[in-house]
Design a protein around this motif. Structure first.
Motif, short mmCIF file in Angstrom:
data_model
loop_
_atom_site.label_atom_id
_atom_site.label_comp_id
_atom_site.label_asym_id
_atom_site.label_seq_id
_atom_site.Cartn_x
_atom_site.Cartn_y
_atom_site.Cartn_z
N ASP A 70 0.85 -1.19 0.00
CA ASP A 70 0.00 0.00 0.00
C ASP A 70 0.89 1.26 0.00
O ASP A 70 1.13 1.86 1.04
CB ASP A 70 -0.91 -0.01 1.23
N PRO A 71 1.37 1.65 -1.18
CA PRO A 71 2.26 2.82 -1.26
C PRO A 71 1.66 4.09 -0.68
O PRO A 71 2.38 4.93 -0.13
CB PRO A 71 2.53 2.97 -2.76
N ASP A 72 0.33 4.27 -0.80
CA ASP A 72 -0.31 5.48 -0.26
C ASP A 72 -0.25 5.49 1.27
O ASP A 72 -0.01 6.53 1.88
CB ASP A 72 -1.75 5.59 -0.74
N ALA A 73 -0.49 4.33 1.88
CA ALA A 73 -0.40 4.23 3.34
C ALA A 73 1.03 4.52 3.80
O ALA A 73 1.26 5.26 4.76
CB ALA A 73 -0.84 2.85 3.81
N PHE A 74 1.99 3.94 3.08
CA PHE A 74 3.41 4.18 3.40
C PHE A 74 3.73 5.67 3.31
O PHE A 74 4.39 6.23 4.18
CB PHE A 74 4.30 3.36 2.45
N ALA A 75 3.24 6.32 2.25
CA ALA A 75 3.51 7.75 2.06
C ALA A 75 2.94 8.58 3.21
O ALA A 75 3.62 9.47 3.72
CB ALA A 75 2.94 8.21 0.72
N LEU A 76 1.71 8.28 3.62
CA LEU A 76 1.11 9.03 4.73
C LEU A 76 1.95 8.88 6.00
O LEU A 76 2.21 9.86 6.70
CB LEU A 76 -0.31 8.54 5.00
N LEU A 77 2.38 7.66 6.30
CA LEU A 77 3.14 7.42 7.53
C LEU A 77 4.55 8.02 7.47
O LEU A 77 5.17 8.26 8.50
CB LEU A 77 3.21 5.93 7.83
N SER A 78 5.04 8.28 6.26
CA SER A 78 6.37 8.87 6.14
C SER A 78 6.33 10.39 5.97
O SER A 78 7.37 11.04 6.00
CB SER A 78 7.13 8.25 4.96
N GLU A 79 5.13 10.95 5.81
CA GLU A 79 5.02 12.40 5.59
C GLU A 79 4.35 13.15 6.75
O GLU A 79 4.69 14.29 7.03
CB GLU A 79 4.23 12.67 4.30
N VAL A 99 6.01 8.59 11.63
CA VAL A 99 6.22 7.22 12.11
C VAL A 99 7.34 6.56 11.32
O VAL A 99 8.20 5.87 11.88
CB VAL A 99 4.91 6.40 12.01
N VAL A 100 7.35 6.75 10.01
CA VAL A 100 8.40 6.20 9.14
C VAL A 100 9.33 7.34 8.74
O VAL A 100 8.89 8.30 8.09
CB VAL A 100 7.80 5.55 7.87
N GLU A 101 10.58 7.25 9.15
CA GLU A 101 11.57 8.26 8.77
C GLU A 101 12.39 7.74 7.61
O GLU A 101 12.92 6.63 7.66
CB GLU A 101 12.48 8.59 9.94
N LEU A 102 12.50 8.55 6.55
CA LEU A 102 13.25 8.18 5.36
C LEU A 102 14.52 9.00 5.26
O LEU A 102 14.58 10.14 5.72
CB LEU A 102 12.40 8.42 4.11
N ARG A 133 -6.05 4.51 9.06
CA ARG A 133 -6.12 3.24 8.31
C ARG A 133 -4.71 2.76 7.97
O ARG A 133 -4.40 1.57 8.09
CB ARG A 133 -6.96 3.39 7.05
N ALA A 134 -3.86 3.69 7.57
CA ALA A 134 -2.47 3.34 7.25
C ALA A 134 -1.75 2.81 8.49
O ALA A 134 -1.03 1.81 8.44
CB ALA A 134 -1.75 4.56 6.68
N TYR A 135 -1.95 3.47 9.62
CA TYR A 135 -1.32 3.06 10.88
C TYR A 135 -1.81 1.66 11.28
O TYR A 135 -1.03 0.82 11.71
CB TYR A 135 -1.64 4.09 11.96
N TRP A 139 0.35 -1.71 11.84
CA TRP A 139 0.24 -2.45 13.10
C TRP A 139 -0.15 -3.92 12.84
O TRP A 139 0.35 -4.83 13.49
CB TRP A 139 -0.78 -1.78 14.01
N SER A 140 -1.00 -4.13 11.86
CA SER A 140 -1.39 -5.50 11.50
C SER A 140 -0.18 -6.30 11.03
O SER A 140 -0.02 -7.48 11.38
CB SER A 140 -2.46 -5.45 10.41
N LEU A 141 0.68 -5.69 10.23
CA LEU A 141 1.90 -6.38 9.78
C LEU A 141 2.83 -6.66 10.96
O LEU A 141 3.43 -7.74 11.05
CB LEU A 141 2.62 -5.54 8.73
N ILE A 142 2.97 -5.70 11.87
CA ILE A 142 3.83 -5.90 13.04
C ILE A 142 3.31 -7.05 13.90
O ILE A 142 4.10 -7.82 14.46
CB ILE A 142 3.91 -4.58 13.86
N ARG A 143 2.00 -7.20 13.99
CA ARG A 143 1.40 -8.28 14.79
C ARG A 143 1.40 -9.63 14.09
O ARG A 143 1.11 -10.66 14.70
CB ARG A 143 -0.04 -7.91 15.14
N ASP A 144 1.71 -9.65 12.81
CA ASP A 144 1.71 -10.89 12.02
C ASP A 144 2.83 -11.80 12.50
O ASP A 144 4.01 -11.42 12.45
CB ASP A 144 1.87 -10.54 10.54
N ARG A 145 2.50 -13.00 12.94
CA ARG A 145 3.49 -13.93 13.51
C ARG A 145 4.59 -14.30 12.51
O ARG A 145 5.67 -14.72 12.90
CB ARG A 145 2.80 -15.20 14.01
N ARG A 146 4.32 -14.15 11.21
CA ARG A 146 5.34 -14.47 10.21
C ARG A 146 6.57 -13.58 10.35
O ARG A 146 7.67 -13.95 9.94
CB ARG A 146 4.79 -14.31 8.79
#
Length: 195
Positions: A70-79, A99-102, A133-135, A139-146
């Motif tokens: 989700d590039p749009d979600a990534f962009a929001l969290l980095s901007e 949240v995401v520093e580039l 929604r992006a956050y 968080w869903s990926l961070i909680r993913d046991r994989r």
């Protein structure tokens, strides 16, 4: 704000959720500082509770996964900047950053993920829902046991991890069924790489 060396165990009237027996979602420490510590060392003194398994997540891997999914979600969290804040009776430390520093090349430099220190989000009203929604996706990926490792630290064992790259947490434990006691400290990258 926790001292040069800090003791991690359940205690009355804690100033941090780390000093409870609650489960801790994966997070980075001290994201409310302009320059959070680079490394953290945790030495297990005692772990007789039967719970409290550690949780480690590679923050770079999950954040790159979000960028692909989700590039749009990534962009929001980095901007969009967020205020991160720790406040107790003796200090009030805050920092404003996304949240995401580039870095200048668009590579992920740091993930400032700590829901206990996240204060207000500075997103414009019209993009606030999209930011949350992006956050939630991150968080869903961070909680993913994989993406997780869950070792049980035994007395005498120590783990050292990169606080810039690795989120850490723990499973809940019963403080009445034994004792879990860790001792920790933070290290700057310069100290580690100059050895």
């Amino acid at each position: 704000n926790f001292g040069t060396l800090f003791e991690v165990f359940s205690k009355p009237k804690p100033n941090s959720s780390a000093y409870t027996s609650l489960g801790l979602e994966p997070h980075a420490d001290l994201v409310n500082w302009a320059c959070p510590p680079d490394f953290q060392a945790l030495f297990c003194i005692e772990n007789s509770t039967g719970g409290g398994r550690s949780i480690f997540v590679n923050a770079m891997t999950v954040t790159e996964a979000l960028r692909l999914q989700d590039p749009d979600a990534f962009a929001l969290l980095s901007e969009v900047p967020v205020e991160f804040r720790f406040q107790d009776e003796t200090c009030d430390l805050r920092h404003l950053a996304p949240v995401v520093e580039l870095d200048r090349q668009g590579r992920i430099r740091r993930l400032r993920f700590n829901n206990w220190l996240r204060n207000q989000t500075c997103a414009p009203v019209e993009s606030m829902a999209a930011w949350y929604r992006a956050y939630a996706k991150l968080w869903s990926l961070i909680r993913d046991r994989r993406y997780q490792l869950r070792p049980m630290l035994a007395p005498g064992e120590m783990v050292i991890f990169d606080n810039v790259r690795v989120l850490h947490g723990r499973e809940a434990y019963d403080a009445n069924a034994g004792r879990r006691h860790l001792e920790g400290c933070y290290l700057d990258r310069d100290w580690v790489t100059s050895c």
